[in-house]
Design a protein around this motif. Structure first.
Motif, short mmCIF file in Angstrom:
data_model
loop_
_atom_site.label_atom_id
_atom_site.label_comp_id
_atom_site.label_asym_id
_atom_site.label_seq_id
_atom_site.Cartn_x
_atom_site.Cartn_y
_atom_site.Cartn_z
N SER A 36 13.60 127.48 -5.13
CA SER A 36 13.15 126.12 -5.39
C SER A 36 13.93 125.49 -6.54
N ASP B 54 5.82 116.09 7.47
CA ASP B 54 5.02 116.35 6.28
C ASP B 54 4.99 117.86 6.05
N ASP B 55 4.28 118.27 5.01
CA ASP B 55 4.28 119.69 4.65
C ASP B 55 3.81 120.58 5.79
N LYS C 131 16.52 122.30 -6.09
CA LYS C 131 16.28 121.08 -6.86
C LYS C 131 17.50 120.74 -7.72
N LEU D 294 14.83 121.16 2.87
CA LEU D 294 14.23 120.01 3.56
C LEU D 294 13.20 119.31 2.68
N THR D 295 12.43 120.08 1.95
CA THR D 295 11.44 119.49 1.04
C THR D 295 12.13 118.67 -0.03
N GLU D 296 13.23 119.18 -0.60
CA GLU D 296 13.98 118.42 -1.60
C GLU D 296 14.61 117.17 -1.00
N ARG E 66 13.47 125.63 4.46
CA ARG E 66 12.29 124.80 4.19
C ARG E 66 12.40 124.13 2.82
N THR E 67 12.88 124.87 1.85
CA THR E 67 12.96 124.35 0.48
C THR E 67 13.94 123.19 0.39
N VAL F 258 6.96 121.08 8.36
CA VAL F 258 8.30 121.53 7.94
C VAL F 258 8.64 122.88 8.53
N ARG G 10 13.48 115.37 1.33
CA ARG G 10 12.45 114.35 1.56
C ARG G 10 12.21 113.49 0.32
N SER G 11 12.69 113.95 -0.84
CA SER G 11 12.52 113.15 -2.06
C SER G 11 13.61 112.08 -2.21
#
Length: 376
Positions: A104, A245-246, A108, A341-343, A338-339, A249, A345-346
């Motif tokens: 993570s 959304d979460d 980031k 893709l989450t970043e 997954r991590t 993902v 999305r920001s």
């Protein structure tokens, strides 16, 4: 139809050819490969689950000629002996405990580094560097810079591809493996805890080195491809990206793996004459499983060419193989994807900045994936 299964077609856009083969001849002799190509789900799983009949332990296996015998190129008791010392570290709970935080933080950091630019090429700025960072941590190369690890990796990959094409191991490949070997040996000898040092209690140092090279190869190439392919699939379907959304993902990653696996094929060699889906395979024949073909088998996946983040059985894909050679670090690769893709999305208003599509005979991904977003 067989004539259409050329190296060019299988590299650029294999799916129409694979679909025709799967429908008419699910296990077909393909002259361009000088072997059998398995394109349907059921025979693909049969091949991967039966190492006694379809083995990797063959002198033609190119990776072993470059890095030596490893869990990738052995079967039976020897395969288990090489794999078991590493297995516990890649179980789901161990992956979450050891890697969730560092992955993570690294993801980031990489996304933040380009956030103010409003655009970037994902593969080289995020996907590749993250994969290298994680692999370097796994095999104890934390003190070796990313560029050096990538140089070693590229030279070893080029050497493997050269051997596959009938060439000798290149001097550059030899040199890169020797440099990697020296670094791994130093890591094992150091008075600090590491996965490789633990493995050396059950394996010879040279065997640990060979397996470290395999983990570097797989951990960089396929994870970089997974991340890039997942972003490409989602951003090529803006409605599904907007709805992500979460809760979706993880399944989006599985659906991307199904539709375009980063490793498109795996090779096996017949240890005896055998009949498979109507094909009469002779002892010694090359049997190539098309993961890409099996993952689009309509007998398992309805409407198989459609990307659907809500597909209920997406996780039935074969992207991580099956049987004793199922990917050791599958859960870690999933975590990294997954991590990222989450970043992503920001990043506000994130879109594709240029057309792209996956290519590659063995490893498939867009060679470049340019993204654009709103600067804030």
């Amino acid at each position: 139809m067989k004539a259409e299964a050329t190296i060019g077609r299988l590299t650029e856009d294999p799916h129409p050819v694979l679909a025709r083969l799967r429908s008419d001849t699910p296990v077909a002799w393909v002259p361009a490969l000088n072997g059998w190509l398995v394109t349907a789900y059921e025979p693909a799983t049969q091949v991967m689950r039966d190492p006694a009949v379809f083995t990797v332990d063959d002198p033609r296996f190119s990776t072993a000629r470059v890095v030596g015998p490893s869990m990738l190129s052995l079967d039976g008791k020897e395969h288990a002996r090489h794999r078991i010392p590493f297995a516990a570290s890649f179980r789901p709970a161990a992956v979450r405990s050891r890697f969730a935080g560092p992955v993570s933080a690294a993801a980031k950091r990489l996304v933040d580094a380009v956030r103010g630019d409003g655009e970037a090429e994902l593969r080289r700025t995020v996907a590749g560097p993250l994969a290298v960072t994680v692999v370097a941590e796994i095999i104890g190369l934390a003190e070796v810079d990313t560029a050096t690890v990538l140089d070693w990796y590229s030279a070893i990959v080029d050497a493997v591809q050269g051997v596959t094409a009938g060439k000798d191991v290149s001097p550059a490949g030899h040199n890169a493996f020797e440099l990697l070997s020296a670094s791994v040996r130093a890591s094992i000898a150091a008075e600090r805890e590491s996965l490789l040092r633990d493995a050396a209690s059950g394996l010879g140092v040279s065997e640990v080195v060979s397996n470290a090279a395999v983990m570097m190869f797989g951990g960089i190439e396929t994870t970089e491809g997974m991340i890039t392919n997942a972003a490409w699939h989602l951003l090529s379907h803006p409605d599904q990206w907007a709805a992500l959304d979460d809760s979706l993902v993880a399944n989006a990653v599985e659906e991307s793996l199904r539709l375009e696996p980063a490793a498109a094929v795996v090779d096996r060699y017949a240890t005896q004459d055998v009949s498979l889906a109507g094909a009469e395979i002779k002892q010694g024949d090359l049997v190539t499983v098309s993961i890409a073909g099996a993952n689009r088998d309509p007998a398992v996946f309805p409407d198989p060419d459609t990307f659907d983040v809500r597909r209920s059985n997406a996780r039935q894909h074969l992207a991580f193989a099956q049987g004793p050679h199922a990917c050791l670090a599958a859960d870690l690769a999933r975590l990294e994807t997954r991590t990222v893709l989450t970043e992503l999305r920001s990043l506000p208003g994130l879109t594709l900045a240029a057309p792209a599509s996956p290519t590659g005979l063995v490893f498939r991904k867009p060679q470049a994936l340019r993204l654009r977003w709103e600067r804030v």
